[in-house]
Write an enzyme that holds these catalytic residues in place. Structure first.
Site, PDB file in Angstrom:
ATOM      1  N   GLY A 251       0.827  -1.194   0.000  1.00  0.00           N
ATOM      2  CA  GLY A 251       0.000   0.000   0.000  1.00  0.00           C
ATOM      3  C   GLY A 251       0.861   1.244   0.000  1.00  0.00           C
ATOM      4  CB  SER A 252       1.700   3.937  -1.465  1.00  0.00           C
ATOM      5  OG  SER A 252       0.778   4.111  -2.510  1.00  0.00           O
ATOM      6  N   GLY A 253       0.439   5.820   0.688  1.00  0.00           N
ATOM      7  CA  GLY A 253      -0.446   6.944   0.987  1.00  0.00           C
ATOM      8  C   GLY A 253       0.236   8.222   0.562  1.00  0.00           C
ATOM      9  CE1 TYR A 254      -3.109  12.795  -0.570  1.00  0.00           C
ATOM     10  CE2 TYR A 254      -4.006  11.982   1.504  1.00  0.00           C
ATOM     11  CZ  TYR A 254      -4.190  12.514   0.236  1.00  0.00           C
ATOM     12  OH  TYR A 254      -5.441  12.747  -0.223  1.00  0.00           O
TER      13      TYR A 254
ATOM     14  CE  LYS B 194       3.324   7.211   7.017  1.00  0.00           C
ATOM     15  NZ  LYS B 194       2.667   6.870   8.271  1.00  0.00           N
TER      16      LYS B 194
ATOM     17  CG  ASP C  79      -5.756  10.964   8.209  1.00  0.00           C
ATOM     18  OD1 ASP C  79      -6.970  10.922   7.942  1.00  0.00           O
ATOM     19  OD2 ASP C  79      -4.867  10.719   7.373  1.00  0.00           O
TER      20      ASP C  79
HETATM   21  N1  LIG Z   1       2.074  -3.568   8.238  1.00  0.00           N
HETATM   22  C1  LIG Z   1       1.383  -3.431   7.098  1.00  0.00           C
HETATM   23  N2  LIG Z   1       1.005  -4.512   6.394  1.00  0.00           N
HETATM   24  C2  LIG Z   1       0.303  -4.374   5.242  1.00  0.00           C
HETATM   25  N3  LIG Z   1      -0.066  -3.211   4.710  1.00  0.00           N
HETATM   26  C3  LIG Z   1       0.278  -2.095   5.362  1.00  0.00           C
HETATM   27  C4  LIG Z   1       1.014  -2.142   6.585  1.00  0.00           C
HETATM   28  N4  LIG Z   1       1.205  -0.872   7.003  1.00  0.00           N
HETATM   29  C5  LIG Z   1       0.603  -0.076   6.095  1.00  0.00           C
HETATM   30  N5  LIG Z   1       0.050  -0.791   5.101  1.00  0.00           N
HETATM   31  C6  LIG Z   1      -0.678  -0.254   3.943  1.00  0.00           C
HETATM   32  O1  LIG Z   1       0.066   0.834   3.409  1.00  0.00           O
HETATM   33  C7  LIG Z   1      -0.756   2.003   3.327  1.00  0.00           C
HETATM   34  C8  LIG Z   1       0.102   3.233   3.582  1.00  0.00           C
HETATM   35  O2  LIG Z   1       0.613   3.249   4.907  1.00  0.00           O
HETATM   36  P1  LIG Z   1       0.414   4.512   5.828  1.00  0.00           P
HETATM   37  O3  LIG Z   1      -1.048   4.698   6.069  1.00  0.00           O
HETATM   38  O4  LIG Z   1       1.275   4.392   7.013  1.00  0.00           O
HETATM   39  O5  LIG Z   1       0.978   5.667   4.852  1.00  0.00           O
HETATM   40  P2  LIG Z   1       0.537   7.191   4.766  1.00  0.00           P
HETATM   41  O6  LIG Z   1       1.328   7.780   3.654  1.00  0.00           O
HETATM   42  O7  LIG Z   1       0.620   7.831   6.105  1.00  0.00           O
HETATM   43  O8  LIG Z   1      -0.987   7.051   4.340  1.00  0.00           O
HETATM   44  P3  LIG Z   1      -2.135   8.197   4.403  1.00  0.00           P
HETATM   45  O9  LIG Z   1      -1.893   9.096   3.253  1.00  0.00           O
HETATM   46  O10 LIG Z   1      -3.382   7.374   4.244  1.00  0.00           O
HETATM   47  O11 LIG Z   1      -2.044   8.865   5.725  1.00  0.00           O
HETATM   48  C9  LIG Z   1      -1.866   1.783   4.348  1.00  0.00           C
HETATM   49  O12 LIG Z   1      -3.047   2.423   3.948  1.00  0.00           O
HETATM   50  C10 LIG Z   1      -2.034   0.281   4.369  1.00  0.00           C
HETATM   51  O13 LIG Z   1      -2.982  -0.118   3.413  1.00  0.00           O
END
Ligand SMILES: Nc1ncnc2c1ncn2[C@@H]1O[C@H](COP(=O)(O)OP(=O)(O)OP(=O)(O)O)[C@@H](O)[C@H]1O
Ligand SMILES: *[C@@H]1O[C@H](CO)[C@@H](O)[C@H](O)[C@H]1NC(C)=O
Ligand SMILES: *[C@@H]1O[C@H](CO)[C@@H](O)[C@H](O)[C@H]1NC(C)=O
Ligand SMILES: *[C@@H]1O[C@H](CO)[C@@H](O)[C@H](O)[C@H]1NC(C)=O
Ligand SMILES: *[C@@H]1O[C@H](CO)[C@@H](O)[C@H](O)[C@H]1NC(C)=O
Ligand SMILES: *[C@@H]1O[C@H](CO)[C@@H](O)[C@H](O)[C@H]1NC(C)=O
Length: 426
Positions: A131-134, A136, A262
């Site tokens: 997965g990825s978000g904004y 990470k 969030d």
């Molecule tokens: N331990 C894990 N195992 C499997 N998938 C994971 C794990 N940790 C995170 N993910 C997936 O990776 C995605 C991104 O991680 P995370 O939410 O920490 O990033 P972010 O950039 O802060 O996201 P956001 O923009 O939603 O705040 C998560 O939405 C989740 O689907």
């Protein structure tokens, strides 16, 4: 063949991606500096950008400092608030709680079989993007012993990084800036430990020297709300119960009352049927300061709540109430009422009402959930069943493999119970 081919392909792609990103970061950084020094004059605009970036970096440092100090682990940062200077991938000096597992009583990670050192990542294989978000990106990797873990790192092509580059045009500085979010998350994961929070198994610093960092986490699966909506009530209830237990813990955590600013399903993953929080970079441990009750308003799209301003001038309980209402609007409303066992419906209604109106606090909510769990486990909701059957709930699982489980609606299963071992003979 195609599965194998595509995963090999994905691994190669990822390796290339990471490699070329590093190269990109390095060369851009080089170019910027060359630009300044060959020209001889440093433009005002550039200096201002620089100062703003340095200011931002300091703000991020300050943001995580309290967590480190409250854990008695100041040495993670040096006096200027920098993370330590060693930049080797193998370096363990950031593994604060590992070095001294005895002192941070409630928040420490024990140096146990779960811990993964950075040296164990050397011959890992990246097999998938989880997965990825904004901010990470999370990769599934397989270690040499065959166990898979999730690696979370800064997403160089994410929105956060993109916005920073637009503002400051400094890839290395931006990488460091964005990395602070992950550093905050790592420190929080070390301090906050609960069955419904993803387990941090180690972390490593980038060798590049841009303050980058990678978290090694237990691997889960992104929460699929659509899928969850179609699952049996029991499973949906388990998710909600896990969430309430988590919120109860967060309200009384070693760091104080923690709010998840969030709060959305995508901040959670599933590990063996359990809901676990994985995104902690937007957590806040301070309740807002206030002068009057007017300062303690909780705003949501469909509801506003007002809380009293305490004599000490803080909106006491605001973090807890924010979490609770978010749990109601993102989880309970979708997962709890639908197909609830009739005998439990009054309890479900009570929970929906008390959380939807914020009439009860997290303690009341947890109590109501545990009551409901007790009733459910004791089978009291099964009106028509003879007590002999509901005393021990039978679970049978038949499988020829774990890889792809599908429900078979056309089959019937008959159980024959023997005197010697009730419920185990099939
Ligand atoms: N331990 C894990 N195992 C499997 N998938 C994971 C794990 N940790 C995170 N993910 C997936 O990776 C995605 C991104 O991680 P995370 O939410 O920490 O990033 P972010 O950039 O802060 O996201 P956001 O923009 O939603 O705040 C998560 O939405 C989740 O689907
Ligand atoms: C170099 O400095 C001059 C002014 O002396 C300026 O006009 C020019 O834009 C600068 N070039 C770069 C690449 O910074
Ligand atoms: C670890 O903790 C012990 C006892 O609390 C203390 O004596 C020791 O100095 C600590 N070590 C480090 C490196 O902080
Ligand atoms: C919540 O409060 C804001 C600001 O006072 C107001 O604009 C909004 O209409 C209110 N929303 C509801 C649903 O009452
Ligand atoms: C919630 O509580 C209010 C007031 O006590 C009541 O009028 C309403 O019927 C309740 N709703 C549910 C779903 O129980
Ligand atoms: C809620 O529960 C916690 C821990 O179980 C306890 O410390 C706290 O005092 C309770 N709060 C209230 C308001 O009852």
């Amino acid at each position: 063949m195609s599965t194998m081919g595509s995963s090999l392909c994905a691994a190669a792609l990822l390796a290339f991606l990471v490699f070329s990103l590093r190269l990109f970061v390095n060369s851009c950084h080089f170019r910027v500096h060359k630009g300044i020094f060959t020209n001889g004059t440093i433009e005002d605009g550039f200096v201002m950008e620089r100062n703003r970036l340095v200011h931002e970096l300091n703000e991020r440092r300050k943001e995580i400092l309290p967590f480190l100090i409250s854990s008695g682990v100041k040495r993670l940062l040096d006096e200027s608030g920098h993370f330590g200077q060693h930049q080797s991938f193998e370096s363990n000096h950031l593994d604060i709680s590992l070095e001294n597992e005895s002192d941070v009583s409630s928040g420490s990670i024990r140096m146990n079989k779960d811990h993964i050192g950075c040296d164990q990542l050397v011959d890992m294989k990246a097999v998938d993007i989880l997965g990825s978000g904004y901010t990470k990106i999370v990769l599934k990797v397989v270690l040499s012993e065959g166990q898979s873990v999730a690696l979370k790192t800064v997403y160089d092509q994410g929105t956060d990084m993109g916005r920073c580059l637009e503002d400051f045009k400094d890839p290395l500085g931006c990488h460091e800036l964005v990395s602070f979010k992950l550093k905050k998350e790592i420190v929080l994961l070390q301090r906050l430990q609960h069955p419904n929070i993803i387990k941090l198994r180690g972390h490593c610093e980038d060798s590049v020297g841009a303050g980058g960092i990678t978290a090694i986490l237990e691997q889960g699966f992104p929460l699929q709300m659509i899928q969850l909506l179609q699952s049996p009530w029991e499973e949906r209830f388990r998710v909600c119960l896990g969430l309430v237990r988590l919120l109860h813990y967060l309200s009384h955590s070693p760091l104080g009352s923690v709010a998840l600013l969030d709060f959305q399903p995508r901040q959670f993953v599933m590990v063996s049927g359990e809901l676990k929080l994985t995104d902690l970079d937007d957590a806040s441990v301070t309740e807002p300061a206030c002068q009057t009750d007017q300062d303690c308003i909780l705003q949501f799209p469909l509801r506003n709540f007002s809380l009293p301003c305490s004599a000490q001038g803080v909106c006491e309980g605001l973090n807890e109430m924010r979490n609770l209402y978010n749990a109601y609007r993102y989880f309970f409303t979708y997962l709890l009422p639908h197909q609830a066992p009739p005998a439990l419906r009054h309890l479900v209604d009570h929970i929906m009402n008390s959380t939807g109106e914020l009439k009860g606090d997290v303690n009341d909510t947890l109590e109501a959930f545990e009551d409901m769990l007790h009733l459910y486990k004791s089978g009291l909701h099964l009106d028509n069943m003879p007590p002999s059957i509901i005393r021990g709930r039978l679970l049978a699982s038949f499988q020829s493999g774990f890889s792809h489980l599908v429900t078979d609606g056309n089959s019937e299963v008959y159980l024959k119970k023997t005197k010697a071992s009730p419920g185990t003979t099939v």
